[in-house]
Enzyme design. Structure first.
Site, PDB file in Angstrom:
ATOM      1  N   LYS A 182       0.839  -1.215   0.000  1.00 30.78           N
ATOM      2  CA  LYS A 182       0.000   0.000   0.000  1.00 30.78           C
ATOM      3  C   LYS A 182       0.872   1.262   0.000  1.00 30.78           C
ATOM      4  CE  LYS A 182      -2.154  -1.167   3.859  1.00 30.78           C
ATOM      5  NZ  LYS A 182      -1.466  -2.435   4.187  1.00 30.78           N
ATOM      6  N   ARG A 200      -9.020   0.313   9.385  1.00 29.02           N
ATOM      7  CA  ARG A 200      -8.525  -1.023   9.717  1.00 29.02           C
ATOM      8  C   ARG A 200      -9.545  -1.816  10.521  1.00 29.02           C
ATOM      9  NH1 ARG A 200      -2.638   0.213   9.272  1.00 29.02           N
ATOM     10  NH2 ARG A 200      -1.450  -1.698   9.460  1.00 29.02           N
ATOM     11  N   ARG A 221      11.964  -5.348   4.419  1.00 28.37           N
ATOM     12  CA  ARG A 221      11.668  -3.918   4.203  1.00 28.37           C
ATOM     13  C   ARG A 221      12.649  -3.013   4.953  1.00 28.37           C
ATOM     14  NH1 ARG A 221       5.678  -1.778   5.059  1.00 28.37           N
ATOM     15  NH2 ARG A 221       5.928  -2.511   7.205  1.00 28.37           N
ATOM     16  N   ARG A 254      11.987  -1.159  10.530  1.00 26.18           N
ATOM     17  CA  ARG A 254      10.973  -0.809  11.525  1.00 26.18           C
ATOM     18  C   ARG A 254      10.976  -1.821  12.672  1.00 26.18           C
ATOM     19  NH1 ARG A 254       5.409   0.412   8.362  1.00 26.18           N
ATOM     20  NH2 ARG A 254       4.660  -0.856  10.099  1.00 26.18           N
ATOM     21  N   ARG A 288       0.620  -9.092  13.585  1.00 25.73           N
ATOM     22  CA  ARG A 288      -0.063  -8.094  12.730  1.00 25.73           C
ATOM     23  C   ARG A 288      -0.935  -8.780  11.676  1.00 25.73           C
ATOM     24  NH1 ARG A 288       5.067  -5.188  10.813  1.00 25.73           N
ATOM     25  NH2 ARG A 288       3.732  -3.952   9.445  1.00 25.73           N
TER      26      ARG A 288
HETATM   27  P1  AMP Z   1       1.405   0.428   9.129  1.00 21.26           P
HETATM   28  O1  AMP Z   1       2.512   1.413   8.941  1.00 21.26           O
HETATM   29  O2  AMP Z   1       0.176   0.760   8.356  1.00 21.26           O
HETATM   30  O3  AMP Z   1       1.871  -0.997   8.919  1.00 21.26           O
HETATM   31  O4  AMP Z   1       0.974   0.536  10.673  1.00 21.26           O
HETATM   32  C1  AMP Z   1       1.885   0.230  11.718  1.00 21.26           C
HETATM   33  C2  AMP Z   1       1.131   0.052  13.012  1.00 21.26           C
HETATM   34  O5  AMP Z   1       0.464   1.281  13.368  1.00 21.26           O
HETATM   35  C3  AMP Z   1       0.036  -0.997  13.003  1.00 21.26           C
HETATM   36  O6  AMP Z   1       0.530  -2.310  13.234  1.00 21.26           O
HETATM   37  C4  AMP Z   1      -0.853  -0.515  14.151  1.00 21.26           C
HETATM   38  O7  AMP Z   1      -0.286  -0.798  15.401  1.00 21.26           O
HETATM   39  C5  AMP Z   1      -0.792   1.001  13.957  1.00 21.26           C
HETATM   40  N1  AMP Z   1      -1.859   1.469  13.038  1.00 21.26           N
HETATM   41  C6  AMP Z   1      -1.695   2.002  11.786  1.00 21.26           C
HETATM   42  N2  AMP Z   1      -2.874   2.336  11.255  1.00 21.26           N
HETATM   43  C7  AMP Z   1      -3.816   2.008  12.176  1.00 21.26           C
HETATM   44  C8  AMP Z   1      -5.240   2.086  12.204  1.00 21.26           C
HETATM   45  N3  AMP Z   1      -5.942   2.561  11.158  1.00 21.26           N
HETATM   46  N4  AMP Z   1      -5.874   1.657  13.323  1.00 21.26           N
HETATM   47  C9  AMP Z   1      -5.200   1.181  14.384  1.00 21.26           C
HETATM   48  N5  AMP Z   1      -3.860   1.074  14.415  1.00 21.26           N
HETATM   49  C10 AMP Z   1      -3.162   1.467  13.317  1.00 21.26           C
END
Ligand code: AMP
Length: 218
Positions: A13, A89, A128, A161, A172
């Site tokens: 994404k 999400r 990554r 990360r 996740r």
């Molecule tokens: P991402 O960078 O999208 O992989 O997000 C990293 C982490 O941020 C996720 O594993 C969640 O802990 C948190 N996170 C990101 N977006 C959301 C969301 N829309 N709702 C809840 N937690 C989120």
């Protein structure tokens, strides 16, 4: 144009949004980036939500929805549109997003479900790397930087990360299957869902999105 990107962690994404946001002229809103910025800044919210991210769980709906609401309010007047990445999400977030947009006279055009298989997302997430300075995304094998550990765009340092370790990645993915995957049906019911095969390279997915956009215009 308002697009929601759906898909498992590692579906691509962020890479797609990075490759196409300038071409579309939309705001790229990644809740993951907003959350990491709060944590890095050491804000009150940042300190509160750190543990959710580190454990691979989800930050509470009301916290992320408030972040999105703030961003939309701040930018809605420029009418550029949005590409939402990593939000919604949960089902509650999907309904909240419709409400936040409606309050600003806006509506989602479509949701793009980037369907990727488990072995592909695992390989992508473990390899990554991210630029500490500009956020550009790389992969040790699929998309390496020209110089190891250094960003091609801004020469910033590349890092892994904290939540891209095997144990947290597995959590996740479980969270994604339980809480996020069901919202695909939310957009199917709204007749806004488009599905692309995200096991292919980033360029193929970008082309598939352009095709969908061209179909929308005609
Ligand atoms: P991402 O960078 O999208 O992989 O997000 C990293 C982490 O941020 C996720 O594993 C969640 O802990 C948190 N996170 C990101 N977006 C959301 C969301 N829309 N709702 C809840 N937690 C989120």
């Amino acid at each position: 144009m308002i697009i929601v990107l759906l898909g498992a962690p590692g579906a691509g994404k962020g890479t797609l949004a990075g490759a196409i946001k300038d071409q579309l002229g939309v705001h790229h809103i990644s809740t993951g980036d907003l959350i990491r910025a709060e944590i890095k800044a050491g804000s009150v919210i940042g300190l509160e939500i750190k543990r959710y991210v580190e454990s691979g769980g989800l930050v509470p709906d009301e916290v992320v929805t408030r972040m999105i609401e703030g961003k939309v309010k701040e930018t809605a007047a420029d009418k550029k549109g949005y590409m939402f990445d990593g939000f919604p999400r949960t089902s509650a977030q999907a309904s909240d997003l419709d409400k936040v947009l409606a309050a600003n006279g806006l509506v989602i055009d479509f949701a793009l479900y980037m369907e990727a298989s488990l072995n592909v997302v695992l390989q992508r997430l473990t390899g990554r790397r991210v630029c500490r300075k500009c956020g550009a995304l790389y992969h040790l094998k699929n998309m390496p930087s020209r110089k190891e550990g250094v960003c091609d765009v801004c020469t910033g340092e590349l890092y892994q990360r904290a939540d891209d370790n095997e144990e947290t990645i597995k959590k996740r993915i479980v969270v994604y299957n339980d809480q996020t995957k069901p919202i695909i049906d939310f957009y199917k019911l709204q007749e806004k869902l488009h599905t692309v095969n995200a096991d292919t390279g980033a360029e193929d997915v970008r082309k598939a999105l352009i095709q969908i956009l061209n179909g929308k215009k005609s």
